[in-house]
Design an enzyme around this catalytic site. Structure first.
Site, PDB file in Angstrom:
ATOM      1  N   CYS A  50     -16.809   2.736  -0.346  1.00 32.09           N
ATOM      2  CA  CYS A  50     -15.730   3.193  -1.235  1.00 32.09           C
ATOM      3  C   CYS A  50     -15.894   2.660  -2.652  1.00 32.09           C
ATOM      4  O   CYS A  50     -15.496   3.317  -3.613  1.00 32.09           O
ATOM      5  CB  CYS A  50     -14.366   2.705  -0.738  1.00 32.09           C
ATOM      6  SG  CYS A  50     -13.756   3.573   0.697  1.00 32.09           S
ATOM      7  N   HIS A 110     -11.136  -7.521  -5.802  1.00 38.86           N
ATOM      8  CA  HIS A 110     -11.458  -6.483  -4.830  1.00 38.86           C
ATOM      9  C   HIS A 110     -12.111  -5.296  -5.554  1.00 38.86           C
ATOM     10  O   HIS A 110     -11.523  -4.701  -6.454  1.00 38.86           O
ATOM     11  CB  HIS A 110     -10.149  -6.080  -4.144  1.00 38.86           C
ATOM     12  CG  HIS A 110     -10.321  -5.125  -3.018  1.00 38.86           C
ATOM     13  ND1 HIS A 110     -10.344  -3.757  -3.194  1.00 38.86           N
ATOM     14  CD2 HIS A 110     -10.479  -5.324  -1.693  1.00 38.86           C
ATOM     15  CE1 HIS A 110     -10.500  -3.167  -2.024  1.00 38.86           C
ATOM     16  NE2 HIS A 110     -10.594  -4.102  -1.091  1.00 38.86           N
ATOM     17  N   GLU A 119     -19.252  -2.204  -0.525  1.00 41.13           N
ATOM     18  CA  GLU A 119     -18.510  -1.212   0.268  1.00 41.13           C
ATOM     19  C   GLU A 119     -18.780   0.205  -0.237  1.00 41.13           C
ATOM     20  O   GLU A 119     -18.841   0.453  -1.449  1.00 41.13           O
ATOM     21  CB  GLU A 119     -17.006  -1.530   0.179  1.00 41.13           C
ATOM     22  CG  GLU A 119     -16.183  -0.560   0.993  1.00 41.13           C
ATOM     23  CD  GLU A 119     -14.686  -0.863   0.963  1.00 41.13           C
ATOM     24  OE1 GLU A 119     -14.297  -1.992   0.612  1.00 41.13           O
ATOM     25  OE2 GLU A 119     -13.915   0.059   1.298  1.00 41.13           O
ATOM     26  N   HIS A 156       0.780  -1.237   0.000  1.00 38.21           N
ATOM     27  CA  HIS A 156       0.000   0.000   0.000  1.00 38.21           C
ATOM     28  C   HIS A 156       0.821   1.301   0.000  1.00 38.21           C
ATOM     29  O   HIS A 156       0.256   2.368   0.209  1.00 38.21           O
ATOM     30  CB  HIS A 156      -0.966   0.037   1.193  1.00 38.21           C
ATOM     31  CG  HIS A 156      -2.214  -0.764   1.005  1.00 38.21           C
ATOM     32  ND1 HIS A 156      -2.232  -2.133   1.062  1.00 38.21           N
ATOM     33  CD2 HIS A 156      -3.492  -0.396   0.772  1.00 38.21           C
ATOM     34  CE1 HIS A 156      -3.473  -2.573   0.879  1.00 38.21           C
ATOM     35  NE2 HIS A 156      -4.264  -1.536   0.688  1.00 38.21           N
ATOM     36  N   GLU A 207     -13.681  -8.652  -0.157  1.00 40.86           N
ATOM     37  CA  GLU A 207     -14.382  -7.394  -0.469  1.00 40.86           C
ATOM     38  C   GLU A 207     -14.546  -7.285  -1.980  1.00 40.86           C
ATOM     39  O   GLU A 207     -14.190  -6.278  -2.602  1.00 40.86           O
ATOM     40  CB  GLU A 207     -13.578  -6.200   0.059  1.00 40.86           C
ATOM     41  CG  GLU A 207     -13.137  -6.370   1.504  1.00 40.86           C
ATOM     42  CD  GLU A 207     -12.402  -5.154   2.062  1.00 40.86           C
ATOM     43  OE1 GLU A 207     -11.344  -4.812   1.518  1.00 40.86           O
ATOM     44  OE2 GLU A 207     -12.908  -4.555   3.029  1.00 40.86           O
ATOM     45  N   GLY A 248      -0.447  -3.358  -5.693  1.00 41.45           N
ATOM     46  CA  GLY A 248      -1.499  -4.328  -5.395  1.00 41.45           C
ATOM     47  C   GLY A 248      -2.854  -3.643  -5.335  1.00 41.45           C
ATOM     48  O   GLY A 248      -3.855  -4.191  -5.766  1.00 41.45           O
ATOM     49  N   HIS A 249      -2.878  -2.439  -4.796  1.00 38.46           N
ATOM     50  CA  HIS A 249      -4.127  -1.669  -4.735  1.00 38.46           C
ATOM     51  C   HIS A 249      -3.994  -0.466  -5.644  1.00 38.46           C
ATOM     52  O   HIS A 249      -3.341   0.506  -5.307  1.00 38.46           O
ATOM     53  CB  HIS A 249      -4.393  -1.208  -3.301  1.00 38.46           C
ATOM     54  CG  HIS A 249      -5.803  -0.729  -3.081  1.00 38.46           C
ATOM     55  ND1 HIS A 249      -6.444   0.154  -3.934  1.00 38.46           N
ATOM     56  CD2 HIS A 249      -6.698  -0.998  -2.107  1.00 38.46           C
ATOM     57  CE1 HIS A 249      -7.661   0.388  -3.487  1.00 38.46           C
ATOM     58  NE2 HIS A 249      -7.852  -0.306  -2.379  1.00 38.46           N
ATOM     59  N   CYS A 284     -11.348   3.480   5.618  1.00 37.20           N
ATOM     60  CA  CYS A 284     -11.263   4.057   4.273  1.00 37.20           C
ATOM     61  C   CYS A 284     -12.531   4.810   3.865  1.00 37.20           C
ATOM     62  O   CYS A 284     -12.461   5.831   3.170  1.00 37.20           O
ATOM     63  CB  CYS A 284     -10.961   2.960   3.264  1.00 37.20           C
ATOM     64  SG  CYS A 284     -12.027   1.508   3.433  1.00 37.20           S
ATOM     65  N   CYS A 285     -13.707   4.309   4.292  1.00 40.08           N
ATOM     66  CA  CYS A 285     -14.950   4.872   3.754  1.00 40.08           C
ATOM     67  C   CYS A 285     -15.320   6.261   4.286  1.00 40.08           C
ATOM     68  O   CYS A 285     -15.677   7.141   3.485  1.00 40.08           O
ATOM     69  CB  CYS A 285     -16.105   3.913   3.996  1.00 40.08           C
ATOM     70  SG  CYS A 285     -15.882   2.273   3.280  1.00 40.08           S
TER      71      CYS A 285
HETATM   72  O1  FUB Z   1      -6.907  -1.450   1.136  1.00 34.63           O
HETATM   73  C1  FUB Z   1      -7.286  -0.096   1.331  1.00 34.63           C
HETATM   74  C2  FUB Z   1      -8.764  -0.011   1.537  1.00 34.63           C
HETATM   75  O2  FUB Z   1      -9.120  -0.718   2.707  1.00 34.63           O
HETATM   76  C3  FUB Z   1      -9.595  -0.639   0.455  1.00 34.63           C
HETATM   77  O3  FUB Z   1      -9.849   0.180  -0.623  1.00 34.63           O
HETATM   78  C4  FUB Z   1     -10.819  -1.012   1.195  1.00 34.63           C
HETATM   79  O4  FUB Z   1     -11.620  -1.936   0.516  1.00 34.63           O
HETATM   80  C5  FUB Z   1     -10.266  -1.526   2.488  1.00 34.63           C
HETATM   81  O5  FUB Z   1      -9.856  -2.853   2.354  1.00 34.63           O
HETATM   82 ZN    ZN Z   2     -13.944   1.894   2.169  1.00 31.43          ZN
END
Ligand code: FUB
Ligand code: ZN
Length: 663
Positions: free
Chosen positions: A355, A285, A353, A161, A337, A210-211, A433-434
């Protein structure tokens, strides 16, 4: 090339429903969230994010460089990604904790562009100083690795991350610069970008995050700074993803630590099983997916890459035709997720979710820059008015991460299969995160509502307030949408106006200066009406405000024999509190009436209810005590009352259902 682009962040001064929400974000949400980030909000999940930045700065000063001897390992947290408390200079929180501060700054920046506020600006400036102090000399910025172990930098792109956090901070930097003209955070993030550029492009280290997130942020940073390295890096990450589907396995083999021990062979999870141009189904995800697709769509329109746009279009259809809830929620399982397979959309175990719906809206907005088509605005409103707004309690102080379409107290939030589906909103989350994502979206709504090109103003979403575009067009939009379906545009400075006609509106009428336009008077193209408007004109659009039953494709097993109710962009739901405490016993009459109430100022922040003809199954007889019986239960006619889905869960724990049986 871009057909049109998002309005700038200060192009729109909101009024009406959106204005009310933007004021709530300014007056309540931003201060409340800041108190959480400072660990000053009582009885909430600890954040520690600002302390992490302070501690990272201290670690850098202590060692003169990133903390080779940081204090973190003693709690055994280095391998968890979810470290325990460390008040003495250590790190606390998720591996991506930094992003909570970044999203908060971004929300504050948009809010400052709408509502100047010296005190808030000073608070943000102070936080930016703390963040700048946590940046290493070489431009690296991430508190987790700076505090814990410098040598782990960029060795676990699959889980780590770092690029995700950089991306969020880049977005914050762009927003704050655009809102205030202040460059400090922008310079910090340009330096960070150059650090990343050196690592991946100059030194040719392989990999992709990864994200996904940094890709879309780099494209923003490119637009704001003009620095071509941003574009090159964004292209590199987008084009590298999936080119070697075994990349994360090889990466894992080189290290002896992990964050969550994620499976490196599960390339669907991180949208890396194939090069992005070959991908067909939205997988893995959900937030990662839509953040990636947002960047792909942005890059496609920026470079005129037709192949990339074709991939975006396939992925868009995969989501919106087969993998999306009525509420604009996406990602139907809590396992990862993630998206599952086509038509697998159970309401009671939905993950959906917050987000992910925010990301869907980002994706739609970038698709609009490739082609102006009303379906993108339809999905933006579906996601925003339902899942995104449901993500926040009406008072702005509690938040949903997961947005189910059915809640049964006693099962939801308790059963192992329903643990994630909470009946009431918590104040905060360990993985938070949200909440700041909702804040940044609401306060930047104008960017999504309005767009422009050299001669046209695009009204993608209906949003009351004043609009001032860079192409010189100016107008005021007057409307009580989403509760009233008359939308007026008072033109101050004319040009071409393109107004979306929502797909759900079975009928509509446009007039200019009270003269009704015939369909032949209007250029209608892909869900937009295009008009030439002059200074002083008033354009009136009247949409269809009747309540509608909705039915799902028979391919969705969870929804056979079910119906839901919508009005305008709002999905409605039935809550126990309006229905004698029980909605499970209600079936709606197929051709029954739907009665729309007057606007009720005092209900749920101001709303309109819908009453449906229904049958209630009685709980008397054998089934009042038995689990099963061959004695058919009695039914009696009744009226069932529905409220907008975004307002659910604001009156305590109770049953809630969107999809109802129909008879
Ligand atoms: O991994 C970062 C954030 O945390 C993701 O976007 C959300 O789904 C939560 O897992
Ligand atoms: Zn979120």
């Amino acid at each position: 090339m871009k057909t049109q682009h998002q309005a700038s962040i200060n192009a729109y001064q909101a009024d009406g429903f959106i204005g009310q929400y933007q004021r709530l974000v300014k007056n309540v949400v931003i201060p409340y969230q800041y108190s959480v980030l400072c660990d000053e909000a009582p009885d909430t999940e600890k954040s520690h994010v600002i302390q992490n930045f302070i501690n990272a700065g201290k670690a850098l000063r202590r060692t003169g460089k990133a903390a080779e001897s940081g204090p973190a390992e003693e709690d055994g947290a280095a391998n968890t990604g979810n470290a325990k408390s460390d008040e003495n200079g250590g790190f606390y929180g998720m591996v991506f904790q930094d992003s909570d501060a970044a999203k908060w700054i971004e929300a504050a920046a948009y809010s400052l562009s709408l509502f100047p506020d010296d005190k808030l600006e000073k608070t943000v400036d102070e936080l930016i100083n703390i963040i700048a102090d946590a940046q290493d000399e070489d431009g690296y910025l991430n508190t987790y690795y700076t505090i814990k172990d410098k040598d782990k930098r960029f060795t676990n792109l699959q889980e780590g991350h770092e690029l995700y956090c950089s991306g969020h901070m880049m977005e914050a930097a762009c927003a704050y610069y655009e809102a205030t003209g202040k460059e400090k955070l922008l310079q910090v993030m340009l330096k960070n970008m150059e650090h990343i550029y050196r690592h991946f492009i100059v030194e040719k280290h392989q990999g992709f995050p990864g994200h996904p997130e940094v890709e879309l942020a780099l494209l923003k940073l490119y637009r704001v700074s003009g620095n071509k390295h941003c574009l090159e890096l964004a292209e590199y990450f987008i084009n590298t993803r999936g080119a070697d589907p075994h990349f994360y396995e090889k990466e894992k083999a080189k290290r002896d630590w992990s964050v969550w021990n994620n499976d490196p062979t599960d390339t669907d999870y991180s949208q890396a099983s194939k090069p992005v141009r070959e991908q067909k189904d939205a997988t893995g995800h959900a937030v990662r997916a839509v953040y990636l697709y947002t960047a792909m769509a942005d890059l496609a329109s920026s470079t005129g890459d037709a192949e990339l746009f074709a991939a975006c279009r396939r992925l868009w259809e995969s989501i919106t035709r087969r993998r999306m809830y009525l509420t604009g929620g996406i990602g139907s399982t809590g396992l990862g997720e993630a998206f599952t397979v086509d038509y697998d959309l159970p309401g009671d175990t939905a993950y959906s979710e917050t987000c992910a719906s925010i990301g869907l809206l980002f994706f739609a907005s970038r698709m609009l820059e490739n082609e102006v088509d009303g379906e993108y605005g339809d999905i933006c409103e579906r996601a925003f008015y339902n899942t995104v707004l449901a993500g926040m309690q009406l008072d702005g102080k509690r938040f949903f991460y997961v947005n189910p379409l059915e809640i049964i107290p006693g099962i939801s939030g308790i059963s192992v299969t329903h643990k994630h589906d909470l009946p009431v909103r918590p104040k905060w989350y360990a993985c938070a995160c949200c909440p700041p994502n909702v804040a940044r979206l609401i306060s930047s709504y104008g960017k999504y509502a309005y767009g422009e090109n050299e001669d046209t103003a695009f009204c993608h979403l209906f949003a009351a307030g004043k609009v001032r575009l860079e192409n010189g067009m100016r107008f005021t939009c007057e409307t009580k949408y989403p509760y009233n379906f008359e939308i007026l545009y008072h033109i101050e400075k004319g040009g071409k106006l393109a107004v979306r006609i929502p797909g759900w509106s079975r009928t509509w009428q446009l007039s200019v200066n009270e003269k009704k336009l015939e369909t032949s008077d209007v250029l209608l193209q892909k869900g937009y009406a295009y008009l030439n408007v002059s200074d002083g004109d008033t354009v009136r659009l009247v949409l269809d405000g009747t309540a509608r039953f909705q039915y799902a494709s028979l391919k969705v097993p969870a929804l056979t024999g079910k119906t839901a109710i919508c009005r305008g962009p709002l999905v409605y739901c039935f809550e126990g509190v309006d229905n004698q405490g029980d909605v499970l016993s209600l079936s709606l009459l197929k051709n029954g009436a739907l009665r729309v109430s007057d606007f009720q100022e005092d209900l749920l922040g101001g709303t309109v209810t819908i009453t449906a003809d229904a049958l209630r199954t009685e709980t008397s007889g054998a089934l009042s005590t038995e689990l099963y019986s061959d004695e058919a239960p009695a039914t009696s006619p009744c009226q069932a009352v529905a409220v907008p889905y975004y307002t659910w869960g604001n009156r305590g724990e109770n049953q809630m259902r969107v999809w109802m049986d129909f008879v």
